[in-house]
Write a protein that holds these residues in place. Sequence first.
Motif, short mmCIF file in Angstrom:
data_model
loop_
_atom_site.label_atom_id
_atom_site.label_comp_id
_atom_site.label_asym_id
_atom_site.label_seq_id
_atom_site.Cartn_x
_atom_site.Cartn_y
_atom_site.Cartn_z
N LEU A 1 24.84 5.99 6.44
CA LEU A 1 26.23 6.02 6.90
C LEU A 1 27.11 6.61 5.80
O LEU A 1 26.84 6.43 4.62
N ALA A 2 28.16 7.28 6.23
CA ALA A 2 29.15 7.81 5.30
C ALA A 2 30.54 7.39 5.77
O ALA A 2 30.78 7.24 6.97
N CYS A 3 31.42 7.19 4.82
CA CYS A 3 32.81 6.86 5.11
C CYS A 3 33.69 7.74 4.25
O CYS A 3 33.69 7.61 3.02
N ALA A 4 34.41 8.64 4.90
CA ALA A 4 35.29 9.57 4.19
C ALA A 4 36.71 9.04 4.23
O ALA A 4 37.24 8.74 5.30
N ALA A 5 37.31 8.94 3.06
CA ALA A 5 38.68 8.45 2.94
C ALA A 5 39.65 9.61 2.73
O ALA A 5 39.31 10.60 2.08
N SER A 6 40.83 9.46 3.27
CA SER A 6 41.88 10.44 3.05
C SER A 6 43.21 9.73 2.92
O SER A 6 43.41 8.64 3.46
N GLY A 7 44.09 10.34 2.15
CA GLY A 7 45.43 9.78 2.00
C GLY A 7 45.57 8.66 1.00
O GLY A 7 46.63 8.04 0.90
N VAL B 1 32.16 6.98 0.53
CA VAL B 1 31.22 5.91 0.22
C VAL B 1 30.08 5.97 1.22
O VAL B 1 30.29 6.32 2.39
N TYR B 2 28.88 5.67 0.75
CA TYR B 2 27.68 5.78 1.57
C TYR B 2 26.99 4.42 1.69
O TYR B 2 27.11 3.57 0.80
N LEU B 3 26.23 4.28 2.76
CA LEU B 3 25.35 3.13 2.91
C LEU B 3 23.99 3.66 3.39
O LEU B 3 23.86 4.10 4.53
N GLN B 4 23.03 3.65 2.48
CA GLN B 4 21.67 4.04 2.81
C GLN B 4 20.94 2.82 3.33
O GLN B 4 20.87 1.79 2.63
N MET B 5 20.43 2.90 4.55
CA MET B 5 19.78 1.76 5.18
C MET B 5 18.33 2.12 5.46
O MET B 5 18.04 3.05 6.23
N ASN B 6 17.43 1.40 4.83
CA ASN B 6 16.00 1.61 4.99
C ASN B 6 15.34 0.38 5.62
O ASN B 6 15.93 -0.71 5.63
N SER B 7 14.13 0.57 6.12
CA SER B 7 13.37 -0.54 6.72
C SER B 7 14.22 -1.31 7.72
O SER B 7 14.28 -2.54 7.70
N LEU B 8 14.87 -0.58 8.59
CA LEU B 8 15.80 -1.21 9.54
C LEU B 8 15.08 -2.12 10.51
O LEU B 8 13.94 -1.86 10.92
N LYS B 9 15.78 -3.21 10.86
CA LYS B 9 15.26 -4.22 11.76
C LYS B 9 16.17 -4.32 12.99
O LYS B 9 17.37 -4.00 12.90
N PRO B 10 15.66 -4.83 14.10
CA PRO B 10 16.53 -5.01 15.28
C PRO B 10 17.77 -5.85 14.98
O PRO B 10 18.84 -5.58 15.54
N GLU B 11 17.64 -6.80 14.08
CA GLU B 11 18.79 -7.64 13.75
C GLU B 11 19.85 -6.92 12.93
O GLU B 11 20.92 -7.48 12.67
N ASP B 12 19.58 -5.70 12.51
CA ASP B 12 20.60 -4.88 11.85
C ASP B 12 21.51 -4.19 12.85
O ASP B 12 22.51 -3.56 12.46
N THR B 13 21.20 -4.31 14.12
CA THR B 13 22.02 -3.70 15.16
C THR B 13 23.43 -4.29 15.15
O THR B 13 23.60 -5.50 15.22
N ALA B 14 24.42 -3.42 15.03
CA ALA B 14 25.82 -3.85 14.94
C ALA B 14 26.72 -2.62 14.86
O ALA B 14 26.23 -1.49 14.70
N VAL B 15 28.00 -2.87 14.96
CA VAL B 15 28.99 -1.85 14.59
C VAL B 15 29.27 -2.02 13.11
O VAL B 15 29.57 -3.13 12.66
N TYR B 16 29.15 -0.94 12.37
CA TYR B 16 29.35 -0.96 10.92
C TYR B 16 30.73 -0.39 10.61
O TYR B 16 31.08 0.71 11.07
N TYR B 17 31.46 -1.14 9.79
CA TYR B 17 32.83 -0.77 9.44
C TYR B 17 32.97 -0.53 7.95
O TYR B 17 32.46 -1.30 7.12
N CYS B 18 33.70 0.50 7.62
CA CYS B 18 34.06 0.79 6.25
C CYS B 18 35.38 0.07 5.94
O CYS B 18 36.27 0.01 6.79
N ASN B 19 35.49 -0.45 4.72
CA ASN B 19 36.67 -1.21 4.31
C ASN B 19 37.05 -0.81 2.89
O ASN B 19 36.17 -0.67 2.03
N ALA B 20 38.33 -0.61 2.68
CA ALA B 20 38.83 -0.26 1.35
C ALA B 20 39.86 -1.30 0.92
O ALA B 20 40.74 -1.68 1.70
#
Length: 114
Positions: free
Chosen positions: A20-26, A78-97
Amino acid sequence: QVQLVESGGGLVQPGGSLRLACAASGIRFSSYDMNWYRQAPGKQRNLVAAITRGGSLNYAPSVQGRFSISRDNAKNTVYLQMNSLKPEDTAVYYCNAQFVTELWGQGTQVTVSS
């Protein structure tokens, strides 16, 4: 315009990887602590990984050793590298600053399923 825009979500099989990637602006990105949260259906939003403006890292126990957070201040991303993913990782992922103010992205769906 002040905003956080996530990308990289999708459908992946168990054991697979996504970044995942999260690009910030402003904002002055380098001044912000950056975090990834996730929210599964019917559950509360929880912190997954954090990286401070100084580079300190923190992970939820459930993703420790599988996920890796990083940041590129030159790209305001900011990045989130996710490996060995499991079904329980299923979700909406949010970036927060977080700095003087707190900002949220719109979220990106990650589905882990065979």
